[in-house]
Enzyme design. Structure first.
Site, PDB file in Angstrom:
ATOM      1  N   SER A 209     -17.169   4.155 -20.180  1.00 24.47           N
ATOM      2  CA  SER A 209     -16.560   5.313 -19.743  1.00 24.47           C
ATOM      3  C   SER A 209     -17.090   6.585 -20.045  1.00 24.47           C
ATOM      4  O   SER A 209     -18.202   6.993 -20.290  1.00 24.47           O
ATOM      5  CB  SER A 209     -14.944   5.038 -19.572  1.00 24.47           C
ATOM      6  OG  SER A 209     -14.427   6.057 -18.548  1.00 24.47           O
ATOM      7  N   GLU A 331     -14.458  -0.954 -10.012  1.00 23.11           N
ATOM      8  CA  GLU A 331     -13.992  -0.006 -10.905  1.00 23.11           C
ATOM      9  C   GLU A 331     -12.892   1.057 -10.816  1.00 23.11           C
ATOM     10  O   GLU A 331     -12.023   0.950 -11.373  1.00 23.11           O
ATOM     11  CB  GLU A 331     -15.385   0.973 -11.261  1.00 23.11           C
ATOM     12  CG  GLU A 331     -16.600   0.337 -11.797  1.00 23.11           C
ATOM     13  CD  GLU A 331     -16.379   0.350 -13.393  1.00 23.11           C
ATOM     14  OE1 GLU A 331     -15.414   1.016 -14.026  1.00 23.11           O
ATOM     15  OE2 GLU A 331     -17.355   0.064 -14.048  1.00 23.11           O
ATOM     16  N   HIS A 431     -11.711  -0.818 -14.183  1.00 27.05           N
ATOM     17  CA  HIS A 431     -12.483  -0.031 -14.786  1.00 27.05           C
ATOM     18  C   HIS A 431     -11.519  -0.245 -16.101  1.00 27.05           C
ATOM     19  O   HIS A 431     -10.627  -0.619 -16.018  1.00 27.05           O
ATOM     20  CB  HIS A 431     -12.360   1.393 -14.616  1.00 27.05           C
ATOM     21  CG  HIS A 431     -12.891   2.404 -15.455  1.00 27.05           C
ATOM     22  ND1 HIS A 431     -14.014   2.421 -15.666  1.00 27.05           N
ATOM     23  CD2 HIS A 431     -12.265   3.586 -16.468  1.00 27.05           C
ATOM     24  CE1 HIS A 431     -14.600   3.581 -16.212  1.00 27.05           C
ATOM     25  NE2 HIS A 431     -13.254   4.064 -16.815  1.00 27.05           N
TER      26      HIS A 431
END
Length: 517
Positions: A209, A331, A431
């Site tokens: 990320s 995600e 995610h």
């Protein structure tokens, strides 16, 4: 500018400064450390790699850590940088941390190898607003991969990235303090990792990320040249950067919002440095908002980061190093799940809000009727636009300069953290959900099934092979070919296989590369 990088030289040994009689004590250039030794690893925590950025050093580039006398205790985690706990996905929480936070942690195998080991430096994610290195326990990677892992804290939010011209440094540069922290940590690794048995010529930078976005930045930053030999980009939204002009405007307004706006830059700077850090953390600083995800991270258009990384990578101005890059299959469910559209009409309205005149085209490519829930359709849109298809663009561009290995994490049974809303839309492989397969992570659930544990072993073997050699090939595991065409390794608990239809499945022809100005 073409960045020069270190090669994959084999370690020659002879530089490790670890006493066999006292493996818990290591001598570094700034002083001795006493860490913790277990049956399968050693860990040295809260190692200061730069001076505390407090007082007049708030909003200054990191300065050298002074030497200390005696042996410093390195058996407990250091303070995290100031942040709102659990603020990334589900709103603000309690404020925690301390500005004296520029620490890193070094994890090594328990025994000396007789040669220098490869090193992975891990930059935590968290939208440049939360996260800390001590939350990641890499002991499985260290033991199984016979490698060293360094996890890093860096300044977050306004303390890390406020780009107010009143705080200009080094000839007028603004912002990027947290990124400069990362570069200081990499220089510490270059100077000191041999003391722990590490090879400074075999350093892989890695992150997820915001940590992966940071890796993209290092690939093109002149100040990072020569500090790493390979890179791992996990779920990196590398196109999210604020320009100098935007960041300076937002930061000036931010200072005024806090009551520090002044015509005299010196007065404004003194006012900002005198504010309690809690006020800085409680007041959000955002440069760009896309798909509901704010960023307040690195600023391009500065000498430290001359170009947006996507622009520079597409132009061939990235480090010519092996890159492992990938995304998770679902995600954006992590971001849509908090407030998903409940009907097809609400889904259509969300497309109009986010994509304007392109809404009809996107709705035709992602019809709500094809998904179990309208929210799942919206999550698929954001997944492809923000993560999957930009990863394709990056992989194609990087492959022109060196070997690239692309993956998709696709365990749709991965357990969700307790902080995620239940019963809204299926989260799938959302995610951050790949992280427990590599680390023990504070706040993320442990693996629940034998199949997940097996996938974890496979992923650790791949990641360790890449760190050790720049190639993730592992004997007796599914082959992971270099990215040629559209070859992407799909990581699943039942069987990991190479797919050649990644771009088609993610509708990447729908998504032209968009780089913020």
């Amino acid at each position: 500018m073409l960045l020069v990088t270190l090669g994959w030289a084999t370690g020659c040994g002879g530089r490790e400064r670890v006493s066999p009689a006292e493996p818990a004590v290591v001598d570094t250039t700034t002083g001795a450390l006493r860490g913790t030794v277990t049956a399968d690893h050693r860990v040295f925590e809260a190692i200061p790699y730069a001076a505390a950025p407090v007082g007049d050093l708030r909003w200054k580039p990191p300065e050298s850590q002074p030497h200390w006398q005696g042996t410093r205790d390195a058996t407990r985690p250091g303070a995290e940088c100031p942040q709102q706990i659990a603020a990334v996905v589900h709103g603000p929480g309690d404020i925690g941390g301390n500005e004296d936070c520029l620490f890193l942690n070094v994890w090594t195998p328990a025994r000396s190898a007789g040669h220098e080991r490869a090193v992975m430096v891990w930059f935590p994610g968290g939208a440049f607003s939360v996260g800390d290195g001590a939350s990641y326990d890499p002991s499985r990677l260290v033991a199984a991969g016979d490698m060293i892992v360094v996890t890093v804290n860096y300044r977050l939010g306004a303390p890390g990235f406020l780009a107010d011209p009143a705080l200009a440094y080094d000839g007028g540069q603004v912002g990027n303090f947290g990124f400069l922290d990362q570069q200081a940590a990499l220089r510490w690794v270059r100077e000191d990792i041999a003391a722990f048995g590490g090879d400074p010529a075999r350093v892989t930078i890695a992150g997820e990320s915001a940590g992966a976005t940071s890796v993209c930045d290092h690939l093109v930053s002149p100040g990072s040249a020569g500090l790493f030999a390979a890179a791992i980009v996990q779920s990196g939204r590398c196109q999210l950067q604020g320009s100098r002009e935007t960041a300076a405007h937002v930061s000036t307004d931010y200072a005024a919002q806090l009551g520090c706006g002044a015509a005299d830059p010196a007065i404004e700077a003194r006012c900002l440095r005198a504010l309690p850090v809690d006020r800085l953390i409680a007041t959000p600083l955002n440069y760009v908002t896309s798909s509901g995800i704010p960023t307040r991270g690195p600023v391009s258009g500065e000498p430290v980061l001359p170009d947006n990384p996507v622009t520079a990578i597409r132009a061939g101005r990235a480090a010519k190093v092996p890159v492992l890059i990938g995304v998770n299959h679902d995600e954006a469910t992590a971001f849509v799940a908090a407030a998903p559209p409940a009907t097809a009409t609400q889904y259509r309205d969300a497309l109009v809000r986010n994509f304007g005149p392109d809404a009809d085209r996107i709705a035709a490519a992602y019809p709500a009727a094809n998904y179990a829930h309208p929210g799942s359709a919206l999550a698929a849109v954001f997944t492809d636009d923000d993560f999957a298809c930009p990863a394709v663009t990056l992989a194609e561009s990087l492959a022109r300069g060196g070997p690239v290995y692309q993956y998709e994490f696709d365990d749709r049974t991965a357990a969700a953290p307790k902080t995620f809303p239940a019963g809204t839309i299926p989260l799938g492989a959302a995610h951050t959900f790949e992280l427990p397969y590599l680390f023990e992570v504070t706040g993320l659930p442990n693996l629940a099934t034998a199949a997940q544990q097996s996938l974890s072993g496979t992923m650790i073997a791949y990641w360790a092979a890449f760190v050790n050699s720049g190639d993730p090939h592992v004997a007796n595991r599914p082959d992971w070919p270099r990215r040629i065409g559209d070859k992407v390794l799909t990581l699943r608990p039942d069987a990991s296989t190479t797919a050649t239809d990644f771009s088609g499945r993610h509708h990447c022809k729908q998504w032209p590369t968009r780089v913020p100005s």
